[in-house]
Design a protein around this motif. Sequence first.
Motif, PDB file in Angstrom:
ATOM      1  N   LYS A  47      -5.483  -4.147   6.609  1.00 41.15           N
ATOM      2  CA  LYS A  47      -4.262  -4.576   7.314  1.00 41.15           C
ATOM      3  C   LYS A  47      -3.623  -5.821   6.681  1.00 41.15           C
ATOM      4  O   LYS A  47      -2.981  -6.618   7.358  1.00 41.15           O
ATOM      5  N   ASN A  48      -3.837  -5.956   5.374  1.00 45.76           N
ATOM      6  CA  ASN A  48      -3.180  -7.040   4.637  1.00 45.76           C
ATOM      7  C   ASN A  48      -1.890  -6.457   4.053  1.00 45.76           C
ATOM      8  O   ASN A  48      -1.826  -6.052   2.893  1.00 45.76           O
ATOM      9  N   TRP A  49      -0.866  -6.425   4.893  1.00 47.98           N
ATOM     10  CA  TRP A  49       0.352  -5.682   4.547  1.00 47.98           C
ATOM     11  C   TRP A  49       1.128  -6.311   3.395  1.00 47.98           C
ATOM     12  O   TRP A  49       1.682  -5.595   2.561  1.00 47.98           O
ATOM     13  N   SER A  50       1.149  -7.638   3.335  1.00 50.03           N
ATOM     14  CA  SER A  50       1.931  -8.289   2.272  1.00 50.03           C
ATOM     15  C   SER A  50       1.317  -7.992   0.904  1.00 50.03           C
ATOM     16  O   SER A  50       2.024  -7.702  -0.064  1.00 50.03           O
ATOM     17  N   ARG A  51      -0.012  -8.029   0.859  1.00 40.52           N
ATOM     18  CA  ARG A  51      -0.720  -7.749  -0.401  1.00 40.52           C
ATOM     19  C   ARG A  51      -0.519  -6.274  -0.790  1.00 40.52           C
ATOM     20  O   ARG A  51      -0.285  -5.957  -1.960  1.00 40.52           O
ATOM     21  N   ALA A  52      -0.606  -5.405   0.217  1.00 41.48           N
ATOM     22  CA  ALA A  52      -0.429  -3.964  -0.033  1.00 41.48           C
ATOM     23  C   ALA A  52       0.972  -3.691  -0.573  1.00 41.48           C
ATOM     24  O   ALA A  52       1.145  -2.947  -1.547  1.00 41.48           O
ATOM     25  N   ALA A  53       1.964  -4.330   0.042  1.00 39.90           N
ATOM     26  CA  ALA A  53       3.356  -4.133  -0.389  1.00 39.90           C
ATOM     27  C   ALA A  53       3.535  -4.585  -1.835  1.00 39.90           C
ATOM     28  O   ALA A  53       4.165  -3.885  -2.646  1.00 39.90           O
ATOM     29  N   ALA A  54       2.951  -5.741  -2.162  1.00 40.73           N
ATOM     30  CA  ALA A  54       3.069  -6.269  -3.528  1.00 40.73           C
ATOM     31  C   ALA A  54       2.432  -5.307  -4.531  1.00 40.73           C
ATOM     32  O   ALA A  54       2.978  -5.063  -5.620  1.00 40.73           O
ATOM     33  N   VAL A  55       1.293  -4.731  -4.135  1.00 43.57           N
ATOM     34  CA  VAL A  55       0.589  -3.783  -5.009  1.00 43.57           C
ATOM     35  C   VAL A  55       1.454  -2.544  -5.250  1.00 43.57           C
ATOM     36  O   VAL A  55       1.576  -2.073  -6.389  1.00 43.57           O
ATOM     37  N   TYR A  56       2.076  -2.037  -4.184  1.00 41.58           N
ATOM     38  CA  TYR A  56       2.908  -0.832  -4.347  1.00 41.58           C
ATOM     39  C   TYR A  56       4.137  -1.108  -5.217  1.00 41.58           C
ATOM     40  O   TYR A  56       4.585  -0.234  -5.952  1.00 41.58           O
ATOM     41  N   LYS A  57       4.638  -2.335  -5.152  1.00 41.89           N
ATOM     42  CA  LYS A  57       5.761  -2.679  -6.039  1.00 41.89           C
ATOM     43  C   LYS A  57       5.291  -2.693  -7.497  1.00 41.89           C
ATOM     44  O   LYS A  57       6.014  -2.271  -8.403  1.00 41.89           O
ATOM     45  N   LYS A  58       4.053  -3.171  -7.692  1.00 42.38           N
ATOM     46  CA  LYS A  58       3.471  -3.155  -9.046  1.00 42.38           C
ATOM     47  C   LYS A  58       3.331  -1.714  -9.539  1.00 42.38           C
ATOM     48  O   LYS A  58       3.599  -1.417 -10.702  1.00 42.38           O
ATOM     49  N   ILE A  59       2.895  -0.838  -8.620  1.00 42.27           N
ATOM     50  CA  ILE A  59       2.735   0.585  -8.975  1.00 42.27           C
ATOM     51  C   ILE A  59       4.082   1.149  -9.424  1.00 42.27           C
ATOM     52  O   ILE A  59       4.171   1.861 -10.432  1.00 42.27           O
ATOM     53  N   ALA A  60       5.127   0.800  -8.682  1.00 45.46           N
ATOM     54  CA  ALA A  60       6.473   1.278  -9.025  1.00 45.46           C
ATOM     55  C   ALA A  60       6.847   0.814 -10.433  1.00 45.46           C
ATOM     56  O   ALA A  60       7.380   1.597 -11.235  1.00 45.46           O
ATOM     57  N   ASP A  61       6.539  -0.448 -10.741  1.00 45.03           N
ATOM     58  CA  ASP A  61       6.843  -0.978 -12.081  1.00 45.03           C
ATOM     59  C   ASP A  61       6.086  -0.208 -13.160  1.00 45.03           C
ATOM     60  O   ASP A  61       6.645   0.104 -14.218  1.00 45.03           O
ATOM     61  N   CYS A  62       4.811   0.096 -12.872  1.00 44.56           N
ATOM     62  CA  CYS A  62       3.997   0.864 -13.832  1.00 44.56           C
ATOM     63  C   CYS A  62       4.631   2.226 -14.105  1.00 44.56           C
ATOM     64  O   CYS A  62       4.749   2.655 -15.254  1.00 44.56           O
TER      65      CYS A  62
END
Lengths: 289, 243
Positions: A47-62
């Motif tokens: 439930k660490n939503w901010s960290r999860a969101a940041a990770v998904y943005k990284k995935i998008a960049d990849c």
Amino acid sequence: MGDHEGHGVDFEKKADQKLSGWGLFGNKYEEAADLLDRAGSFFKLAKNWSRAAAVYKKIADCHLQGDNKHDAASAYVEAANCYKKFSLQDAAQALNSAVNLFQEISRLNMAARYSKDIGEIYLQEQDLENAAVYLNRAADLFDSEGQSSQANSMTQKIAEIYAQLEKYQKATELFEEIARKSINNNLLKYGVRGTLLNAGICQLCRGDVVAINNSLERYQDIDPTFSGTREYKLLADLAASTDEGDVGKFTDAVKEFDSMTRLDPWKTTLLLKAKNELKKKEEDEDDLT
Amino acid sequence: MSVPMYNKQNSLGTPPPHKTNPFSDSEGPSRAQSVPVRRTNQSVQELEDYAITKARETTHKVNDCVRAAEAIREDATQTMLTLHRQGEQIMRSHQVAADIEQDLTVSEKLLGSLGGLFSKSWRPKRNHQIKGPVSGNNYSATTANDTEQRGKLGIAPARQEYPSHVQTTPVSAMEKVQAERTKQDDALSDLCSTLGQLKEMAVDMGTEIDRQNKALVPLSDDVDELNFRLKGANQRGRRLLGK
């Protein structure tokens, strides 16, 4: 909970190492995206939503590095879902990135769906101007995809927003356009009287009695059965009371209609505005005499 | 001439037993008989009040019926919108199936051209041609002028004119009852038109559901055919990879 967080951090580190290393075999961006996806799942479990969101943005960049726009757009949508838990503004931005990518790859239906979501986020935030912009975009996209019922429902929302923003002329035009489109359809024609009532209420808020009466005649042309409805009677009574400057008559007409069909909050708000305008006029006339 | 028992009772001032409605003649003589004027313990005023109360109750109940019918009409309107959306979704799904078929045809050609020099040529099996959706909008074929034309022909439903209620406050009890009757007539007229519309809506719903059912048959067939061809393509792919 902490365990999930730890796993997430581990996978994120591995992904960062993968990205900073040399990709000799296979695609390093693809592999990093897989690792980040697993990290994102763990952050969501923690439930660490901010960290999860940041990770998904990284995935998008990849995915964008690997020129995989579809997966990048999907990652932005995931990021938006995480942002929704704590920051609607960021969620809207992430969804906007997704919409742009979906449009680039001609997935217009997906673009329309997420444009609608952005519009609804802005509605929730009471940012009506932006809500109208994105819902308009959604309506256009749905229309281009041949989904007229979805486009109509978007247009209806936009018209309601314009009325709330006191752009009554624009709102009236949109409602009338919906009515014209719907009247020739066996399934949609039954909603026309409600749509014309909305258009009439918008006209009423402008306070131009001549325009209201002209509109009533025009609505008769759009739907020949309209003059036999209680909606028509309400509009006619309200027009008459506005013309006479009679607040009591105005209230009675609204009360009579509401006793049969409960007025929704949108109509109530607009009718209250119209009533207050009428009161003001009445008071001004009293001051003059 | 002997006076019947109930008349005696009434003249004594005790009302007949189990009689809730003072206007009820069920226990008295037939209206044709001349009955001597009888005194009751209920004054004319009370009877008038009772009549007015009952009339108001009836008005209230009729209005409740109108309210319920209106609520049903609102729900039915929403159902119609949902049905329309559903119809569009079926059309879109079928269109997508047709698009997939075009891509699959290309894939089959590519799979056919793969394989070694001596490999047996592969032709995909097909059961039937995928047609795609039948042209849409066949369910919205009402002409805009239909109602107008019916009106000119003199067969349109009578337009419900709302009586301009000149608000004269009724004085006598009879006038009050009459006013309530007028309200009831208006409400019943409303109810009648709403029920008529509900009937129309039910017919249109039935027609649309029927149309959608018919549209689902070719969609189902096309999806089955796609599934069959996709399995064939997968088999070919496996065979090529197995070599």
